[in-house]
Motif scaffolding. Sequence first.
Motif, PDB file in Angstrom:
ATOM      1  N   ARG A 215      38.178  43.610  43.352  1.00 18.86           N
ATOM      2  CA  ARG A 215      36.761  44.009  43.296  1.00 18.86           C
ATOM      3  C   ARG A 215      36.322  44.283  41.858  1.00 18.86           C
ATOM      4  N   LEU A 216      37.211  44.867  41.086  1.00 24.04           N
ATOM      5  CA  LEU A 216      36.861  45.192  39.701  1.00 24.04           C
ATOM      6  C   LEU A 216      36.738  43.942  38.839  1.00 24.04           C
ATOM      7  N   THR A 217      37.501  42.900  39.170  1.00 25.20           N
ATOM      8  CA  THR A 217      37.554  41.734  38.286  1.00 25.20           C
ATOM      9  C   THR A 217      36.815  40.511  38.814  1.00 25.20           C
ATOM     10  N   ASP A 218      36.500  40.475  40.110  1.00 23.95           N
ATOM     11  CA  ASP A 218      35.703  39.354  40.611  1.00 23.95           C
ATOM     12  C   ASP A 218      34.322  39.389  39.968  1.00 23.95           C
ATOM     13  N   PRO A 219      33.715  38.237  39.696  1.00 22.53           N
ATOM     14  CA  PRO A 219      32.392  38.224  39.074  1.00 22.53           C
ATOM     15  C   PRO A 219      31.325  38.768  40.013  1.00 22.53           C
ATOM     16  N   VAL A 220      30.262  39.310  39.430  1.00 22.88           N
ATOM     17  CA  VAL A 220      29.112  39.765  40.213  1.00 22.88           C
ATOM     18  C   VAL A 220      28.535  38.551  40.952  1.00 22.88           C
ATOM     19  N   PRO A 221      28.187  38.618  42.236  1.00 20.92           N
ATOM     20  CA  PRO A 221      28.073  39.821  43.065  1.00 20.92           C
ATOM     21  C   PRO A 221      29.337  40.192  43.835  1.00 20.92           C
ATOM     22  N   ASP A 222      30.402  39.381  43.737  1.00 16.41           N
ATOM     23  CA  ASP A 222      31.618  39.711  44.479  1.00 16.41           C
ATOM     24  C   ASP A 222      32.236  41.017  44.002  1.00 16.41           C
ATOM     25  N   GLY A 223      32.164  41.258  42.681  1.00 16.38           N
ATOM     26  CA  GLY A 223      32.771  42.452  42.116  1.00 16.38           C
ATOM     27  C   GLY A 223      32.110  42.860  40.817  1.00 16.38           C
ATOM     28  N   LEU A 224      32.829  43.678  40.038  1.00 24.23           N
ATOM     29  CA  LEU A 224      32.244  44.275  38.839  1.00 24.23           C
ATOM     30  C   LEU A 224      32.326  43.363  37.617  1.00 24.23           C
ATOM     31  N   GLY A 225      33.181  42.345  37.660  1.00 23.33           N
ATOM     32  CA  GLY A 225      33.218  41.359  36.579  1.00 23.33           C
ATOM     33  C   GLY A 225      34.028  41.747  35.364  1.00 23.33           C
ATOM     34  N   LEU A 226      34.997  42.688  35.507  1.00 22.83           N
ATOM     35  CA  LEU A 226      35.859  43.028  34.379  1.00 22.83           C
ATOM     36  C   LEU A 226      36.933  41.962  34.207  1.00 22.83           C
ATOM     37  N   SER A 227      37.559  41.930  33.038  1.00 25.29           N
ATOM     38  CA  SER A 227      38.638  40.998  32.772  1.00 25.29           C
ATOM     39  C   SER A 227      39.947  41.525  33.364  1.00 25.29           C
ATOM     40  N   GLN A 228      40.704  40.667  34.051  1.00 28.46           N
ATOM     41  CA  GLN A 228      42.014  41.082  34.552  1.00 28.46           C
ATOM     42  C   GLN A 228      42.910  41.562  33.415  1.00 28.46           C
ATOM     43  N   ARG A 229      42.769  40.989  32.255  1.00 31.43           N
ATOM     44  CA  ARG A 229      43.611  41.354  31.122  1.00 31.43           C
ATOM     45  C   ARG A 229      43.333  42.775  30.635  1.00 31.43           C
ATOM     46  N   HIS A 230      42.235  43.350  31.089  1.00 25.96           N
ATOM     47  CA  HIS A 230      41.889  44.715  30.698  1.00 25.96           C
ATOM     48  C   HIS A 230      42.173  45.729  31.803  1.00 25.96           C
ATOM     49  N   ILE A 231      42.989  45.317  32.773  1.00 27.46           N
ATOM     50  CA  ILE A 231      43.408  46.207  33.857  1.00 27.46           C
ATOM     51  C   ILE A 231      44.899  46.485  33.700  1.00 27.46           C
ATOM     52  N   THR A 232      45.284  47.756  33.803  1.00 23.23           N
ATOM     53  CA  THR A 232      46.698  48.139  33.749  1.00 23.23           C
ATOM     54  C   THR A 232      47.078  48.854  35.029  1.00 23.23           C
ATOM     55  N   VAL A 233      48.159  48.388  35.652  1.00 23.17           N
ATOM     56  CA  VAL A 233      48.671  49.000  36.883  1.00 23.17           C
ATOM     57  C   VAL A 233      50.039  49.600  36.572  1.00 23.17           C
ATOM     58  N   SER A 234      50.173  50.892  36.799  1.00 21.31           N
ATOM     59  CA  SER A 234      51.425  51.571  36.474  1.00 21.31           C
ATOM     60  C   SER A 234      52.280  51.763  37.723  1.00 21.31           C
ATOM     61  N   THR A 235      53.570  51.969  37.495  1.00 21.24           N
ATOM     62  CA  THR A 235      54.500  52.270  38.582  1.00 21.24           C
ATOM     63  C   THR A 235      55.700  53.010  38.022  1.00 21.24           C
ATOM     64  N   VAL A 236      56.306  53.854  38.852  1.00 20.51           N
ATOM     65  CA  VAL A 236      57.552  54.506  38.460  1.00 20.51           C
ATOM     66  C   VAL A 236      58.745  53.595  38.704  1.00 20.51           C
ATOM     67  N   GLY A 237      58.505  52.438  39.340  1.00 18.25           N
ATOM     68  CA  GLY A 237      59.605  51.495  39.512  1.00 18.25           C
ATOM     69  C   GLY A 237      59.916  51.130  40.945  1.00 18.25           C
ATOM     70  N   LEU A 238      58.899  50.859  41.751  1.00 17.85           N
ATOM     71  CA  LEU A 238      59.109  50.402  43.124  1.00 17.85           C
ATOM     72  C   LEU A 238      59.382  48.896  43.067  1.00 17.85           C
ATOM     73  N   VAL A 239      60.647  48.531  42.991  1.00 14.26           N
ATOM     74  CA  VAL A 239      61.035  47.158  42.679  1.00 14.26           C
ATOM     75  C   VAL A 239      60.454  46.130  43.646  1.00 14.26           C
ATOM     76  N   PRO A 240      60.526  46.313  44.969  1.00 14.77           N
ATOM     77  CA  PRO A 240      59.937  45.301  45.853  1.00 14.77           C
ATOM     78  C   PRO A 240      58.445  45.099  45.612  1.00 14.77           C
ATOM     79  N   ALA A 241      57.739  46.175  45.293  1.00 13.15           N
ATOM     80  CA  ALA A 241      56.306  46.052  45.028  1.00 13.15           C
ATOM     81  C   ALA A 241      56.040  45.353  43.701  1.00 13.15           C
ATOM     82  N   ILE A 242      56.898  45.585  42.696  1.00 13.02           N
ATOM     83  CA  ILE A 242      56.763  44.853  41.426  1.00 13.02           C
ATOM     84  C   ILE A 242      56.948  43.361  41.685  1.00 13.02           C
ATOM     85  N   GLU A 243      57.935  43.024  42.505  1.00  9.69           N
ATOM     86  CA  GLU A 243      58.166  41.613  42.835  1.00  9.69           C
ATOM     87  C   GLU A 243      56.969  41.015  43.566  1.00  9.69           C
TER      88      GLU A 243
END
Length: 384
Positions: A215-243
């Motif tokens: 939603r954040l990265t899809d272009p308007v009107p689908d979403g907010l139109g941000l760049s995927q390259r400007h999104i950071t997703v953090s994790t403590v290390g849930l390996v199956p989810a990283i995969e």
Amino acid sequence: MSTQDLPAPTSTPPASTRLEPGQLLFEAPRRGKPPRHLADLTLAERKDAVTKSGLPGFRAAQLSKHYFGRLVDDPAEWTDVPAAQRETLYAALFPRLMTSVREITCDSGTTRKTLWRMHDGALVESVLMRYPDRVTMCVSSQAGCGMNCPFCATGQAGLTRNLSTAEIVEQVVAGARELARGEVPGGPGRVANVVFMGMGEPLANYNAVIGAVRRLTDPVPDGLGLSQRHITVSTVGLVPAIEKLTAEQLNVTLAVSLHAPDDDLRDELVPVNTRWRVGEVLGAAWDYAHTTKRRVSIEYALIRDINDQVWRADLLGKRLRGKLAHVNLIPLNPTPGSKWTASRPEDEDAFVRTLEAYGVPVTVRDTRGREIDGACGQLAAVEA
């Protein structure tokens, strides 16, 4: 604080943090489902919802443009929608998801932390940080957190529930509205970066977080139109989810909250390490980097006399040498009454120099927000 203040690291973690077979430390308690919101739905699903309300499907695109493009939150401003239809559409797709409980600011108003109360009373936090060249928003993906990291205010509060896609997106949209309306010093602006580093473990709420990213990265009107390259997703290390994230082939940055390069100490600092060891976590991260060609961010909170020794910097440098990675050293934001505190400046400097000697890119995070309870979960803990 000295290392003798902590229990001696062992290969088996204390009973309070040990994961038993089949135990999911990151399972969310069952609670009432948040109401459906426009931001939970794809554009096609929005059209379906509108038609089920007895109205023309093209209204969905109009509403999406108002929400994501114009950042409008008042149906009276939907001037291209007949007045008689506005309340029906608003009731169908725009339930109130959250209410601001408290907003505190620092840095002359350019850092703004908001405590939100969700529809069921759960508390979450988001932070807007305006820099001269960009605006970054730090958002929560869960109310509380089930990871139980002892130095983290959110982790010590426990997990209340997962947030919905729309509850995550609305945090960003709320900040975008403040910027667009000129309510943040510096004049009108827009959100450029979003980091999933607020309350919660994003990859333990995988489907909602990926929905929010889209939603954040899809272009308007689908979403907010941000760049995927400007999104950071953090994790403590849930390996199956990283995969699983690797298989999505998104261009978001993966941030791994490592905090220790050795399993003995990481078992104490990040209890989920008893399930997926340092080598497994970093292996999954390198697969992500290889597939996406995106540099992985290694998050490392420097804690005085606990994980800031030069020998640990040396071990970390050996693990990261030659990898597509960048180390983000985080001076710990101490929480009230906690024995955990930030490293001494000289120890921080020695840690940086050791990593640089291995050719590992490293920066020390800007400590914005310390004077406004900047660590995740502090405002929520006070309110609760």
